[in-house]
Scaffold this motif. Structure first.
Motif, PDB file in Angstrom:
ATOM      1  N   VAL A 169       6.045  11.534   2.274  1.00 37.81           N
ATOM      2  CA  VAL A 169       6.472  10.201   1.834  1.00 37.81           C
ATOM      3  C   VAL A 169       7.335  10.224   0.575  1.00 37.81           C
ATOM      4  CG1 VAL A 169       4.676   8.802   2.918  1.00 37.81           C
ATOM      5  CG2 VAL A 169       4.247   9.829   0.698  1.00 37.81           C
ATOM      6  N   VAL A 170       7.219  11.285  -0.223  1.00 41.40           N
ATOM      7  CA  VAL A 170       8.033  11.312  -1.446  1.00 41.40           C
ATOM      8  C   VAL A 170       8.859  12.614  -1.544  1.00 41.40           C
ATOM      9  CG1 VAL A 170       8.127  10.946  -3.936  1.00 41.40           C
ATOM     10  CG2 VAL A 170       6.245   9.946  -2.648  1.00 41.40           C
ATOM     11  N   GLY A 171       8.201  13.719  -1.800  1.00 41.34           N
ATOM     12  CA  GLY A 171       8.914  14.966  -2.126  1.00 41.34           C
ATOM     13  C   GLY A 171       9.904  15.414  -1.055  1.00 41.34           C
ATOM     14  N   HIS A 189       5.410  22.910  -5.541  1.00 40.83           N
ATOM     15  CA  HIS A 189       4.153  22.362  -5.017  1.00 40.83           C
ATOM     16  C   HIS A 189       2.989  23.076  -5.689  1.00 40.83           C
ATOM     17  CE1 HIS A 189       4.425  26.011  -2.666  1.00 40.83           C
ATOM     18  NE2 HIS A 189       5.669  25.638  -2.369  1.00 40.83           N
ATOM     19  N   SER A 190       1.789  22.863  -5.152  1.00 37.33           N
ATOM     20  CA  SER A 190       0.614  23.370  -5.861  1.00 37.33           C
ATOM     21  C   SER A 190       0.519  24.903  -5.850  1.00 37.33           C
ATOM     22  CB  SER A 190      -0.669  22.775  -5.266  1.00 37.33           C
ATOM     23  OG  SER A 190      -0.824  23.211  -3.942  1.00 37.33           O
ATOM     24  N   ARG A 191       1.310  25.565  -5.011  1.00 40.66           N
ATOM     25  CA  ARG A 191       1.264  27.029  -4.970  1.00 40.66           C
ATOM     26  C   ARG A 191       2.498  27.658  -5.621  1.00 40.66           C
ATOM     27  NH1 ARG A 191      -2.290  28.603  -0.825  1.00 40.66           N
ATOM     28  NH2 ARG A 191      -2.031  30.675  -1.717  1.00 40.66           N
ATOM     29  N   GLY A 210       0.936  13.220  -8.512  1.00 42.28           N
ATOM     30  CA  GLY A 210      -0.327  12.502  -8.675  1.00 42.28           C
ATOM     31  C   GLY A 210      -1.290  13.259  -9.584  1.00 42.28           C
ATOM     32  N   ARG A 211      -0.751  13.941 -10.613  1.00 46.49           N
ATOM     33  CA  ARG A 211      -1.572  14.708 -11.566  1.00 46.49           C
ATOM     34  C   ARG A 211      -1.182  14.317 -12.984  1.00 46.49           C
ATOM     35  NH1 ARG A 211      -3.448  15.607  -7.408  1.00 46.49           N
ATOM     36  NH2 ARG A 211      -3.929  17.532  -6.325  1.00 46.49           N
ATOM     37  N   THR A 212      -2.082  13.642 -13.673  1.00 43.79           N
ATOM     38  CA  THR A 212      -1.814  13.211 -15.050  1.00 43.79           C
ATOM     39  C   THR A 212      -1.466  14.410 -15.942  1.00 43.79           C
ATOM     40  OG1 THR A 212      -3.617  11.703 -14.652  1.00 43.79           O
ATOM     41  CG2 THR A 212      -2.782  11.761 -16.876  1.00 43.79           C
ATOM     42  N   ASP A 228       9.674  10.160 -13.395  1.00 42.10           N
ATOM     43  CA  ASP A 228       8.226  10.240 -13.178  1.00 42.10           C
ATOM     44  C   ASP A 228       7.818   9.291 -12.057  1.00 42.10           C
ATOM     45  OD1 ASP A 228       5.516  10.583 -13.405  1.00 42.10           O
ATOM     46  OD2 ASP A 228       5.373  10.013 -15.523  1.00 42.10           O
ATOM     47  N   VAL A 229       7.467   9.867 -10.903  1.00 42.10           N
ATOM     48  CA  VAL A 229       7.079   9.051  -9.738  1.00 42.10           C
ATOM     49  C   VAL A 229       5.572   8.787  -9.746  1.00 42.10           C
ATOM     50  CG1 VAL A 229       7.049   8.977  -7.202  1.00 42.10           C
ATOM     51  CG2 VAL A 229       8.992   9.989  -8.375  1.00 42.10           C
ATOM     52  N   GLY A 230       4.826   9.646 -10.419  1.00 39.16           N
ATOM     53  CA  GLY A 230       3.360   9.578 -10.369  1.00 39.16           C
ATOM     54  C   GLY A 230       2.789   8.231 -10.802  1.00 39.16           C
ATOM     55  N   THR A 231       1.729   7.827 -10.118  1.00 40.50           N
ATOM     56  CA  THR A 231       0.988   6.638 -10.557  1.00 40.50           C
ATOM     57  C   THR A 231      -0.490   7.019 -10.536  1.00 40.50           C
ATOM     58  OG1 THR A 231       1.019   5.786  -8.283  1.00 40.50           O
ATOM     59  CG2 THR A 231       2.620   4.848  -9.779  1.00 40.50           C
TER      60      THR A 231
HETATM   61  P1  NAP Z   1       0.373  13.638  -2.199  1.00 40.03           P
HETATM   62  O1  NAP Z   1       0.584  13.378  -0.760  1.00 40.03           O
HETATM   63  O2  NAP Z   1      -0.998  13.857  -2.725  1.00 40.03           O
HETATM   64  O3  NAP Z   1       1.271  14.911  -2.576  1.00 40.03           O
HETATM   65  C1  NAP Z   1       1.211  15.474  -3.852  1.00 40.03           C
HETATM   66  C2  NAP Z   1       2.134  16.654  -3.913  1.00 40.03           C
HETATM   67  O4  NAP Z   1       2.052  17.188  -5.223  1.00 40.03           O
HETATM   68  C3  NAP Z   1       1.753  17.768  -2.959  1.00 40.03           C
HETATM   69  O5  NAP Z   1       2.902  18.305  -2.350  1.00 40.03           O
HETATM   70  C4  NAP Z   1       1.076  18.796  -3.846  1.00 40.03           C
HETATM   71  O6  NAP Z   1       1.263  20.133  -3.445  1.00 40.03           O
HETATM   72  C5  NAP Z   1       1.793  18.579  -5.157  1.00 40.03           C
HETATM   73  N1  NAP Z   1       0.949  18.994  -6.282  1.00 40.03           N
HETATM   74  C6  NAP Z   1      -0.321  18.622  -6.540  1.00 40.03           C
HETATM   75  N2  NAP Z   1      -0.774  19.251  -7.646  1.00 40.03           N
HETATM   76  C7  NAP Z   1       0.241  20.016  -8.094  1.00 40.03           C
HETATM   77  C8  NAP Z   1       0.392  20.910  -9.175  1.00 40.03           C
HETATM   78  N3  NAP Z   1      -0.611  21.130 -10.038  1.00 40.03           N
HETATM   79  N4  NAP Z   1       1.576  21.548  -9.328  1.00 40.03           N
HETATM   80  C9  NAP Z   1       2.592  21.315  -8.463  1.00 40.03           C
HETATM   81  N5  NAP Z   1       2.517  20.484  -7.410  1.00 40.03           N
HETATM   82  C10 NAP Z   1       1.343  19.850  -7.229  1.00 40.03           C
HETATM   83  O7  NAP Z   1       0.991  12.472  -3.090  1.00 40.03           O
HETATM   84  P2  NAP Z   1       2.267  11.496  -2.802  1.00 40.03           P
HETATM   85  O8  NAP Z   1       1.862  10.478  -1.818  1.00 40.03           O
HETATM   86  O9  NAP Z   1       3.483  12.298  -2.586  1.00 40.03           O
HETATM   87  O10 NAP Z   1       2.357  10.787  -4.218  1.00 40.03           O
HETATM   88  C11 NAP Z   1       2.619  11.528  -5.391  1.00 40.03           C
HETATM   89  C12 NAP Z   1       2.464  10.625  -6.591  1.00 40.03           C
HETATM   90  O11 NAP Z   1       3.440   9.589  -6.510  1.00 40.03           O
HETATM   91  C13 NAP Z   1       1.111   9.898  -6.672  1.00 40.03           C
HETATM   92  O12 NAP Z   1       0.760   9.703  -8.030  1.00 40.03           O
HETATM   93  C14 NAP Z   1       1.402   8.550  -6.050  1.00 40.03           C
HETATM   94  O13 NAP Z   1       0.524   7.545  -6.520  1.00 40.03           O
HETATM   95  C15 NAP Z   1       2.802   8.329  -6.555  1.00 40.03           C
HETATM   96  N6  NAP Z   1       3.579   7.395  -5.745  1.00 40.03           N
HETATM   97  C16 NAP Z   1       4.265   6.451  -6.436  1.00 40.03           C
HETATM   98  C17 NAP Z   1       5.038   5.558  -5.754  1.00 40.03           C
HETATM   99  C18 NAP Z   1       5.829   4.555  -6.527  1.00 40.03           C
HETATM  100  O14 NAP Z   1       6.381   3.626  -5.954  1.00 40.03           O
HETATM  101  N7  NAP Z   1       5.948   4.737  -7.852  1.00 40.03           N
HETATM  102  C19 NAP Z   1       5.081   5.575  -4.358  1.00 40.03           C
HETATM  103  C20 NAP Z   1       4.407   6.592  -3.669  1.00 40.03           C
HETATM  104  C21 NAP Z   1       3.656   7.499  -4.396  1.00 40.03           C
HETATM  105  P3  NAP Z   1       0.664  20.726  -2.067  1.00 40.03           P
HETATM  106  O15 NAP Z   1       1.569  20.211  -0.978  1.00 40.03           O
HETATM  107  O16 NAP Z   1       0.768  22.179  -2.252  1.00 40.03           O
HETATM  108  O17 NAP Z   1      -0.721  20.201  -1.959  1.00 40.03           O
END
Ligand code: NAP
Length: 292
Positions: A169-171, A189-191, A210-212, A228-231
């Motif tokens: 949905v994002v990356g 990503h996380s790896r 999604g990591r503060t 910064d997309v994180g929430t």
């Molecule tokens: P998600 O499906 O949980 O994906 C998170 C991604 O971050 C995964 O690819 C994960 O890697 C990676 N990740 C996690 N920990 C990491 C680390 N320590 N180092 C590097 N990469 C790491 O989340 P999402 O749906 O994409 O959303 C991401 C963030 O954006 C969340 O905070 C969400 O609330 C926010 N968001 C905001 C909006 C907005 O409108 N502002 C909309 C959508 C989402 P792996 O693939 O290896 O697990």
């Protein structure tokens, strides 16, 4: 050095005005763009977000229909509802909110959102079309990042961009949009191990994990533009991003705030996409049927 803050609010307003303008043209044909938001959770932050979409819809001249199926809805019920909304002529755009009830598989559901109504790019068909550069709705958040860069005249062609996060949905869609704009894109990503290895030399860093506090001042350089997309909702109810704002702001060239950055632009784009979908569907309905 203090990074300039790239507020999303003025851009969100401009996009909302574009949606309003589209809705006004459709109103002359007696049509009103309609967005259906399917919810199946009691999660309070989701309901808060859905209410914010509802409020923004009113301002943009878009009808917002909340379809709340409760936290115990089954996968079959959700599939039936998505199929019905896809077939319903008065609905132009559909979004499926997460989280979903335990055991319900998101990927099984989103396939049932008709591509022409998939205004948040959730159906894998939309991602596939984006991957080959064909017309499709990109997920609103991914497009919001690109629109912010464009709005602030931050070039991406030929520049190095690091996207942290590889979700569907994002990356991933964001990396495709940036590639289309001739950026040299690295997805972490996380790896990936040490993020600094990638982020310190990048011109633009987008964090969507999604990591503060994932990205701090030591991970960026003085020329970095940080989106910064994180929430993340803290225990006191406040909303923060993935970036440690104070330390990054002290080093980087520019940074989007949370709240008031990517999120506000995302909501406006959902409404613009709905108005565009309504326009396209109205045009398609007026096309004479092709006879063999
Ligand atoms: P998600 O499906 O949980 O994906 C998170 C991604 O971050 C995964 O690819 C994960 O890697 C990676 N990740 C996690 N920990 C990491 C680390 N320590 N180092 C590097 N990469 C790491 O989340 P999402 O749906 O994409 O959303 C991401 C963030 O954006 C969340 O905070 C969400 O609330 C926010 N968001 C905001 C909006 C907005 O409108 N502002 C909309 C959508 C989402 P792996 O693939 O290896 O697990």
């Amino acid at each position: 050095m203090t990074a300039s803050l790239l507020s999303g609010k003025p851009l969100a307003k401009l996009i909302q005005q574009q949606a309003q303008a589209e809705a006004k043209v459709l109103a002359e044909e007696g049509l009103r763009p309609t967005l259906a938001v399917v919810v199946a959770t009691e999660d309070s932050s989701t309901h808060w977000y859905v209410r914010s979409i509802e409020r923004a819809s009113e301002n943009a001249g878009v009808d917002c229909r909340i379809v709340d199926l409760g936290h115990d809805a089954t996968e079959q019920v959700l599939i039936t509802v998505l199929k019905d909304l896809s077939a319903e002529p008065t609905v132009n755009g559909i979004i499926l909110q997460t989280p979903l009830p335990p055991g319900v598989r998101s990927q099984e559901l989103v396939r049932h959102i008709a591509p022409e109504k998939d205004i948040d790019g959730a159906n894998p068909l939309s991602l596939g079309l984006l991957a080959v550069g064909q017309r499709a709705f990109a997920p609103a958040t991914a497009r919001a990042v690109v629109e912010i860069l464009d709005h602030f005249d931050i070039p991406v062609a030929g520049r190095s961009v690091v996207v942290v996060g590889r979700s569907a949905v994002v990356g991933k869609p964001l990396s495709l949009l940036l590639l289309q704009k001739d950026a040299t894109t690295t997805v972490c990503h996380s790896r990936s191990g040490s993020l600094a290895k990638y982020t310190k030399t990048a011109d633009i860093v987008v964090v969507a994990a999604g990591r503060t506090g994932l990205l701090t001042g030591t991970d960026v350089s003085d020329h970095s533009v940080v989106i910064d997309v994180g929430t993340n909702v803290l225990s006191d109810g406040s909303l923060v991003g993935d970036v440690d704002e104070a330390s990054v702001q002290a080093v980087a060239a520019a940074l989007t705030p949370v709240p008031g950055g990517v999120g506000s632009v995302t909501t406006s784009l959902l409404l613009l996409h709905t108005a565009e979908a309504a326009r396209d569907q109205s045009r398609a309905a007026r096309m004479p049927a092709l006879t063999p």
